[in-house]
Design an enzyme around this catalytic site. Structure first.
Site: not given
Ligand code: GLN
Length: 547
Positions: A380, A521, A17, A519
């Protein structure tokens, strides 16, 4: 005022969907319309932020800091329209709003009921920004008949009823199962699911029927007749090799035309589909391939890293190669040599994650990539692990680690190269974390700017020194260690504008080793691959030529 398209599903879940909604959004854009896509999820979690990626797949973060369903990622990847907080809602959020209002006395002592109070709350949500776009596409999660979904179905029924005739249409996705024994496509489940919708007052205008086989004319007529839908509004959805074929495939099956006809828009503006033809061509005619390892924790469920897998695919499209992703469980070499698990890859990506499990393996993956000069992208947690690796193995700080893991274990085992972030600047104000915060909503979330060091690899890749990327983290590399680490060659090449929070690190004497606290991505699109992913795959292509 926007025209509304409500997208529901029947027969079984996982029919695509979200993809159908996203593809339709792209097709309406191709005809010159502006669109916004929304997801209404019946589950009771307030948002997916605290849901396990094993359960629910990745948490998609918006610029304005909402933790949302991964379908919003599809919407963005297909339409390029940045999703907002107000594009995703769950039953949990709706009920929590209603209960909050009740406690505040907003309802003036009335008895609070699903109809009208919960449904009104849903309708208010649907109406947000209705003057901003030509089409609002609202997908209802789950399947018609689910208990939790009922208030949403009732709300969309009322919403359409409140609007002038012709302002809203309903599109329903179903499955036509194929019975091999009789060699037939069966329409009965579709008929039942439409009946179910009709019993709650919704008559679908368009049926999108998933089928593994071509739908014969006779069956199409039957569906139209029994489901009270025009024959040309019964649209086939066949299996595709790549999700990015969906806009063209749905266009060929007449979905966008059916939608415009259902609204009575005539003549319909002609679609401009060049961009999707180019996407199609890049996917179907790669000139080679690269093998990239994603070393993570949630490797059993690929949806847990959905946007990363997609961004890598986009990176491949930018370089006209196919990216073959292999999922490597970091825990396998937590206390073993990583080499046998990582040999033969043209690049290594360590994605985001939470908790200590598998982190020693990720640190080893970073070490392997650094020592063997293999392209590495740490996202991250993947950046944090690369920094810890540098601290331990290059700067000689044996005890380097993250406070995240000490928090979990309740002790002080590590020197906190990565520490628990307590306050930070957002725009022009300070955000402070309360120590007694709940687990949900305590992160540095959403879009933040970063300033890149001139002459660094990332500045070259981005083609500039100011970027904006999305974040979702609680921990942060401590600038206290910047000098020590830079001295051994790990450059802090991106920082928050106030210079306090490291955003990017890169090894200076490595062909391609970059860790980012954000991030990237989440912002990659098939028609606009993210520069970091495009260049990471380019580096992987180069590695593949060396071996
Ligand atoms: N656990 C790590 C933090 O809180 C990395 C978080 C993540 O990779 N999105 O900073």
């Amino acid at each position: 005022m926007a025209r509304y398209i409500f997208i529901t599903g029947g027969v079984v879940s996982s029919l695509g969907k979200g993809l159908a909604s996203a593809a339709l959004g792209a097709l309406l854009q191709a005809r010159g319309y502006s669109v916004r896509l929304r997801k209404l999820d019946p589950y009771l979690n307030v948002d997916p932020g605290t849901m396990s990626p094993f359960e629910h797949g990745e948490v998609f973060v918006t610029d304005d800091g909402a933790e949302t369903d991964l379908d919003l990622g599809h919407y963005e990847r297909f339409t390029g329209v940045p999703a907002r907080k107000t594009d995703s809602v769950s039953s949990g959020r709706i009920y929590s709003n209603v209960l909050e209002k009740e406690r505040r006395g907003d309802y003036l002592g009335k008895t609070i009921q699903v109809v009208p109070h919960v449904t009104n709350e849903i309708k208010e949500f649907l109406a947000i920004g209705e003057d901003e776009v030509d089409f609002m596409l609202c997908e209802i999660g789950g399947t018609v008949g689910d208990i939790e979904g009922l208030p949403f179905f009732e709300a969309i029924r009322q919403f359409a009823h409140d609007k002038p005739r012709g302002q809203c249409i309903f599109m329903h996705l179903t499955l036509l199962p194929y019975l091999a024994a009789s060699g037939e496509l069966k329409t009965k489940p579709t008929q039942h699911s439409v009946k179910e919708l009709q019993s709650i007052g919704i008559a679908p205008d368009i049926l999108v029927c998933r089928s593994e086989h071509p739908i014969p004319e006779k069956e199409r007529e039957k569906i139209a007749l029994f489901c009270n839908v025009r024959k040309q509004f019964v649209v086939a959805a066949y299996d595709l090799k790549s999700i990015y074929e969906a806009p063209l495939a749905y266009h060929d099956q007449g979905l966008d035309q059916a939608v415009l006809d259902a609204f009575g828009i005539s003549p319909a503006p002609a679609p401009k589909l060049d961009m999707w033809h180019d996407v199609y061509d890049r996917i179907h005619n790669p000139e080679g391939h690269v093998k990239i390892a994603i070393v993570g924790k949630y490797t059993q469920l690929e949806d847990a890293y959905k946007s990363i897998a997609e961004a890598l695919t986009h990176g491949g499209m930018a370089n006209r190669v196919k990216v073959k992703i292999e999922w490597v469980d970091a825990e396998l070499f937590d206390s073993k040599d990583a080499a046998p698990f990582l040999q033969g890859f043209h690049a290594i990506l360590v994605p985001g994650g939470f908790g200590e499990r598998g982190t020693e393996g990720k640190i080893k993956a970073a070490q392997f990539a650094r020592e063997k000069q293999i392209p590495y992208l740490g996202i991250c947690l993947g950046m944090q692990m690369a920094v810890i690796e540098a601290a331990r193995n290059v700067a000689g700080m044996d005890k380097a680690g993250s406070e995240e893991f000490d928090h979990e274990a309740g002790g002080k085992r590590f020197e906190p190269v990565v520490y628990h972030l307590k306050e930070w600047v957002q725009g022009n104000h300070m955000v402070a974390r309360k120590t007694d915060d709940d687990k949900g909503g305590t992160m540095r979330l959403g879009a933040y700017d970063a300033t890149l060091v001139e002459g660094s690899k990332v500045a070259q890749i981005y083609g500039g020194t100011t970027i904006e990327e999305r974040h979702r983290h609680r921990y942060e590399v401590d600038t206290k260690y910047r000098d020590v680490l830079e001295k051994v060659g790990l450059q802090f090449s991106g920082m928050s504008p106030d210079g306090k929070l490291p955003e990017i690190v890169e090894w200076k004497d490595h062909p391609w080793f970059i860790g980012v606290q954000f991030h990237p991505e989440l912002k990659s699109k098939p028609f606009a691959p993210h520069p970091l992913f495009a260049d990471f795959v380019r580096a992987a292509v180069e590695t593949s030529r060396l071996v």
